[in-house]
Design an enzyme around this catalytic site. Structure first.
Site, PDB file in Angstrom:
ATOM      1  N   TYR A 182      20.256  24.123  24.233  1.00 43.91           N
ATOM      2  CA  TYR A 182      21.407  23.992  23.372  1.00 43.91           C
ATOM      3  C   TYR A 182      20.836  23.670  21.883  1.00 43.91           C
ATOM      4  CZ  TYR A 182      20.092  18.956  23.690  1.00 43.91           C
ATOM      5  OH  TYR A 182      19.390  17.885  23.587  1.00 43.91           O
ATOM      6  N   CYS A 183      21.634  23.892  20.895  1.00 46.46           N
ATOM      7  CA  CYS A 183      21.288  23.669  19.613  1.00 46.46           C
ATOM      8  C   CYS A 183      22.441  23.269  18.932  1.00 46.46           C
ATOM      9  CB  CYS A 183      20.619  25.040  18.946  1.00 46.46           C
ATOM     10  SG  CYS A 183      21.596  26.568  18.921  1.00 46.46           S
ATOM     11  N   THR A 184      22.511  23.328  17.557  1.00 43.87           N
ATOM     12  CA  THR A 184      23.549  22.997  16.725  1.00 43.87           C
ATOM     13  C   THR A 184      24.930  23.674  16.735  1.00 43.87           C
ATOM     14  OG1 THR A 184      21.965  21.917  14.756  1.00 43.87           O
ATOM     15  CG2 THR A 184      24.318  22.217  14.271  1.00 43.87           C
ATOM     16  N   THR A 191      16.530  22.767  21.647  1.00 40.40           N
ATOM     17  CA  THR A 191      15.628  23.835  20.697  1.00 40.40           C
ATOM     18  C   THR A 191      15.604  23.467  19.344  1.00 40.40           C
ATOM     19  OG1 THR A 191      17.347  25.228  20.374  1.00 40.40           O
ATOM     20  CG2 THR A 191      16.330  25.702  22.243  1.00 40.40           C
ATOM     21  N   ILE A 250      26.257  22.242  20.001  1.00 44.45           N
ATOM     22  CA  ILE A 250      26.619  20.972  20.206  1.00 44.45           C
ATOM     23  C   ILE A 250      28.186  20.768  19.283  1.00 44.45           C
ATOM     24  CG2 ILE A 250      25.971  18.563  19.343  1.00 44.45           C
ATOM     25  CD1 ILE A 250      23.097  19.827  19.235  1.00 44.45           C
TER      26      ILE A 250
END
Length: 309
Positions: A183-185, A139, A212
């Site tokens: 998922y993202c940071t 994302t 992540i």
């Protein structure tokens, strides 16, 4: 964190967010700003009706003081955060901002407090994304995905998170598999992205808890399905497995992360241009950037840090 690591990387970095109704959010701005400044903490915190989001850095005792203050507020008692370390202060100043949203998607009536996807712990993520019945979606934006991503993930190539809803609506093939893993940071974008996907009729929607950063912290590199580095929004630019600082640098002309190899390109000039932006800038732009870079160099000689660096 070990004492040796604290000595090598003396600044503690805390990434945090919490979705919760905070009608009095504006009243928290001034005391938070003052507390951070008094404790040598820098970074950015966003406050809105829907909660808090941000990343801050400073001495351990200062970060702990800010986190303790936040958790003492009834709305943020359940606040979670992720820690990493930095060898130098990764922020120039402290900013506590009031916003309409703590992460901007621009879609009305998306509330992660009401509907959200299923959280998946880092240790269980590999099994989910390896399942042939799962579509995996990154994302984040294009400059982030360019330096690292999970194997087999779809890259929307968005310039901003506001573009994500339209990308979903323009890709009916996302319904071809029963499971969607996102998922993202650090996890915050997926709170809204999974809520949006549920509203769009996707049933089995999952997201990586802690993002992540949590995966790189907890999953051994030899077991990892992550390739590359993870872009972070501070002067470290990227982190790798074990959350150690990456080797990327930031082009201050276009704000894209660049590798050591890209810095050998004839199109690269520190603070002026890189292979990502050379063709999109004019000579007038580059002259302005050179003047700024000259001021940065002068400030460095004086032992100061230029505000534009």
């Amino acid at each position: 964190m070990t004492d040796s690591l604290t000595h090598i990387s003396p600044f503690l970095v805390a990434a945090l967010y919490h979705f919760v109704s905070v009608p009095r959010f504006a009243g928290l701005q001034a005391p938070l700003q003052t507390l951070c400044e008094q404790n040598g903490v820098k970074g950015t915190l966003l406050l809105a009706h829907e909660g808090i989001n941000g990343t801050i850095a400073g001495p351990d005792i200062g970060i702990h003081a800010v986190l303790a203050f936040l958790r003492a507020q009834p709305e943020f008692s359940g606040l979670e955060h992720k820690e990493s370390r930095a060898s130098k202060m990764p922020f120039l100043r402290m900013k506590v901002k009031l916003k309409k949203e703590i992460v901007t998607m621009g879609v009305e009536d998306i509330d992660p407090n009401k509907v959200v996807g299923t959280y998946v712990a880092a240790k269980d993520w590999n099994a989910l994304i390896s399942d042939p019945d799962t579509i995996v979606i990154d994302t984040r934006n294009d400059y982030e995905t360019a330096i690292g991503t999970f194997r087999g993930a779809l890259d929307p190539k968005t310039k901003s998170f506001r573009e994500f809803p339209e990308w979903v609506r323009q890709n009916p093939g996302l319904h071809n598999k029963p499971k969607v893993a996102m998922y993202c940071t650090g996890g915050i974008r997926c709170e809204k992205a999974t809520a949006f996907m549920k509203a769009e009729g996707f049933d089995e929607v999952y997201h990586l808890k802690g993002g992540i950063l949590k995966y790189l912290e907890e999953v051994p590199q030899e077991e990892s399905l992550w390739d590359g580095a993870c872009f972070v929004f501070d002067e470290r630019v990227s982190v790798e497995h074990g959350l150690k600082e990456g080797e990327h640098r930031l082009c201050h002309a276009c704000r894209n992360p660049i590798t050591a190899e890209e810095m050998t390109s004839p199109l690269y000039e520190e603070g002026v241009s890189c292979s990502h932006c050379y063709d999109t800038r004019t000579e007038e732009d580059r002259l302005r950037y050179r003047q700024r870079q000259h001021q940065i160099a002068l400030a460095k000689k004086r032992g100061q840090r230029h505000i534009g660096s």
